[in-house]
Design a protein around this motif. Structure first.
Motif, PDB file in Angstrom:
ATOM      1  N   ASN A 198       0.769  -1.345  -0.053  1.00 14.04           N
ATOM      2  CA  ASN A 198      -0.054   0.010   0.190  1.00 14.04           C
ATOM      3  C   ASN A 198       1.043   1.123   0.164  1.00 14.04           C
ATOM      4  N   LEU A 244      -6.473  -5.171   2.281  1.00 12.07           N
ATOM      5  CA  LEU A 244      -6.244  -3.949   3.191  1.00 12.07           C
ATOM      6  C   LEU A 244      -7.750  -3.477   3.571  1.00 12.07           C
ATOM      7  N   GLU A 245      -8.902  -3.874   3.064  1.00 11.00           N
ATOM      8  CA  GLU A 245     -10.083  -3.530   3.664  1.00 11.00           C
ATOM      9  C   GLU A 245     -10.442  -4.230   4.917  1.00 11.00           C
ATOM     10  N   TYR A 248      -8.253  -2.542   7.619  1.00 11.54           N
ATOM     11  CA  TYR A 248      -8.363  -1.322   7.875  1.00 11.54           C
ATOM     12  C   TYR A 248      -9.762  -1.441   8.971  1.00 11.54           C
ATOM     13  N   GLN A 249     -10.651  -2.369   8.587  1.00 15.76           N
ATOM     14  CA  GLN A 249     -11.903  -2.355   9.346  1.00 15.76           C
ATOM     15  C   GLN A 249     -11.564  -3.139  10.523  1.00 15.76           C
ATOM     16  N   TYR A 251      -8.683  -3.541  12.531  1.00 12.78           N
ATOM     17  CA  TYR A 251      -7.787  -2.450  13.482  1.00 12.78           C
ATOM     18  C   TYR A 251      -8.511  -1.373  13.768  1.00 12.78           C
ATOM     19  N   ASP A 253      -7.429   1.209  12.161  1.00 14.42           N
ATOM     20  CA  ASP A 253      -6.308   2.092  12.213  1.00 14.42           C
ATOM     21  C   ASP A 253      -6.056   2.666  10.851  1.00 14.42           C
ATOM     22  N   PRO A 254      -5.889   4.007  10.840  1.00 14.69           N
ATOM     23  CA  PRO A 254      -5.881   4.459   9.289  1.00 14.69           C
ATOM     24  C   PRO A 254      -4.532   4.245   8.876  1.00 14.69           C
ATOM     25  N   LYS A 255      -3.632   3.730   9.536  1.00 15.26           N
ATOM     26  CA  LYS A 255      -2.372   3.047   8.712  1.00 15.26           C
ATOM     27  C   LYS A 255      -2.529   2.216   7.725  1.00 15.26           C
ATOM     28  N   TYR A 256      -3.642   1.592   7.559  1.00 12.64           N
ATOM     29  CA  TYR A 256      -4.108   0.564   6.794  1.00 12.64           C
ATOM     30  C   TYR A 256      -4.981   1.144   5.558  1.00 12.64           C
ATOM     31  N   ARG A 257      -5.256   2.222   5.483  1.00 13.45           N
ATOM     32  CA  ARG A 257      -6.192   2.877   4.701  1.00 13.45           C
ATOM     33  C   ARG A 257      -5.731   2.729   2.997  1.00 13.45           C
TER      34      ARG A 257
END
Ligand SMILES: CC(=O)CC(=O)SCCNC(=O)CCNC(=O)[C@H](O)C(C)(C)COP(=O)(O)OP(=O)(O)OC[C@H]1O[C@@H](n2cnc3c(N)ncnc32)[C@H](O)[C@@H]1OP(=O)(O)O
Ligand SMILES: NC(=O)C1=CN([C@@H]2O[C@H](COP(=O)(O)OP(=O)(O)OC[C@H]3O[C@@H](n4cnc5c(N)ncnc54)[C@H](OP(=O)(O)O)[C@@H]3O)[C@@H](O)[C@H]2O)C=CC1
Length: 283
Positions: A198, A244-245, A248-249, A251, A253-257
């Motif tokens: 990412n 990645l979704e 993101y969902q 955890y 946590d925005p680091k996985y956006r």
């Protein structure tokens, strides 16, 4: 428990690779997908891979034919009725996997194990749609399956010790190295890998370097066999986005956006090697 017959559900890049290594290890193997056109495509992939091994002297032509002879095509899940193990490798979507597991639970014998090759989805949630959560487990192979040594083995909350041991031993019989991992979003492999992929896509999106530049930096600078963008194309950009979704969902946590460029490519149908276009062109 003695495993003799294995069904692989999903004849895409992972499913065909898993069926190949199961048959190479001597197991009776059933390769299942929605129709025979898809299954035959999977069988073609297996033939090409085995032909490479013959070319390299790893197996003989006769062994190749024996391996292929152990793989039977299927377009009905009912063919799992006499299987000891089913390994599911369909698209990375919970609703699709849940439907298949609920159906398989009604078809397979009581002793059978249901495994999923999911990259990131919770094993516990998949197991919960069955009446045998203790016999459901994550068996996460790496791409390309015939070449990669790792199998990440993920225990759901209720997976029994017996089932874990059977899958650990089976992975070794398939000439893989099993490593145990807890049931968290993305497990270890994709929790670490997809953040790097990412970030590489964000670099491209922000114009930090070109596709080739980013990949060359990571190949020559970190000794990675492939750059992250070429690797994303190999995995499939739809699968990268799906993972990645989940991260993101899962955890929050925005680091996985996921990078907007990734979403745009997936919407355009640029899914990587499997559609002929991703960060690179394959036509
Ligand atoms: C998303 C998830 O949930 C988890 C994942 O799987 S993430 C992805 C994990 N995988 C990786 O990180 C792969 C990283 N890449 C690599 O390790 C290597 O690039 C690779 C093993 C794929 C290829 O090896 P390479 O030396 O870089 O390149 P390449 O020359 O193309 O391949 C080596 C040989 O293997 C052969 N090969 C490739 N795929 C093959 C297959 N499926 N079966 C048989 N042979 C194969 C190639 O044809 C090639 O043969 P020649 O030497 O005769 O040309
Ligand atoms: N790609 C990778 O590097 C890795 C992927 N995985 C995981 O493996 C799984 C499969 O990925 P991959 O092989 O790359 O995906 P592919 O898109 O190559 O293959 C998915 C296959 O599943 C089939 N399928 C879809 N719905 C159903 C259904 N209801 N019943 C039967 N078959 C169905 C698809 O058919 P159709 O073509 O008609 O849609 C396709 O043949 C995913 O869970 C993924 O996260 C795990 C490790 C690595």
């Amino acid at each position: 428990m003695d495993i003799k017959k294995i069904m692989v559900v999903g004849a895409g890049q992972m499913g065909s690779g898993i069926a190949q290594v199961a048959a190479q290890a001597g197991f009776e193997t059933v390769l299942h997908d929605l129709n025979f056109d898809i299954v035959n495509k999977g069988l073609e992939t297996i033939k090409k891979s085995l032909a490479k091994f013959v070319e390299k002297g790893k197996i003989t032509e006769a062994e190749k034919n024996e391996i292929l002879g152990r793989i039977k095509p299927s377009d009905s899940l009912k063919n799992a009725a006499d299987c000891d193990l089913v390994i599911e490798a369909v698209v990375e979507k919970m609703e699709v996997k849940a439907k298949i597991f609920a159906e398989l639970d009604q078809i397979v014998p009581p002793h059978a194990i249901l495994a999923t090759n999911t990259s990131s989805l919770p094993i516990t949630e998949i197991a919960a749609v069955t009446k045998r959560p203790e016999r459901v487990i994550g068996m996460h192979f790496m791409n390309p399956v015939p070449l990669m040594k790792l199998v990440e083995v993920i225990r759901g909350l209720q997976t029994s010790d017996e089932v874990y041991k059977v899958i650990e031993e089976l992975s070794r019989k398939m000439d893989k190295v099993p490593v145990e991992c807890k049931d968290v979003p993305g497990f270890v492999s994709n929790r670490v890998l997809q953040v790097m992929i990412n970030e590489a896509i964000w670099c491209l999106y922000e114009g930090v370097a070109s596709v080739e530049g980013i990949d060359t930096i990571m190949k020559l600078g970190m000794n990675h066999p492939m750059g992250p963008l070429a690797l994303a194309d190999l995995i499939g950009l739809d699968t990268v986005l799906a993972i990645l979704e989940v991260l993101y969902q899962g955890y929050g946590d925005p680091k996985y956006r996921p990078c907007p460029l990734l979403r745009q490519y997936v919407k355009a149908g640029w899914l990587g090697r499997k559609t002929g276009r991703g960060f690179y062109s394959y036509v």
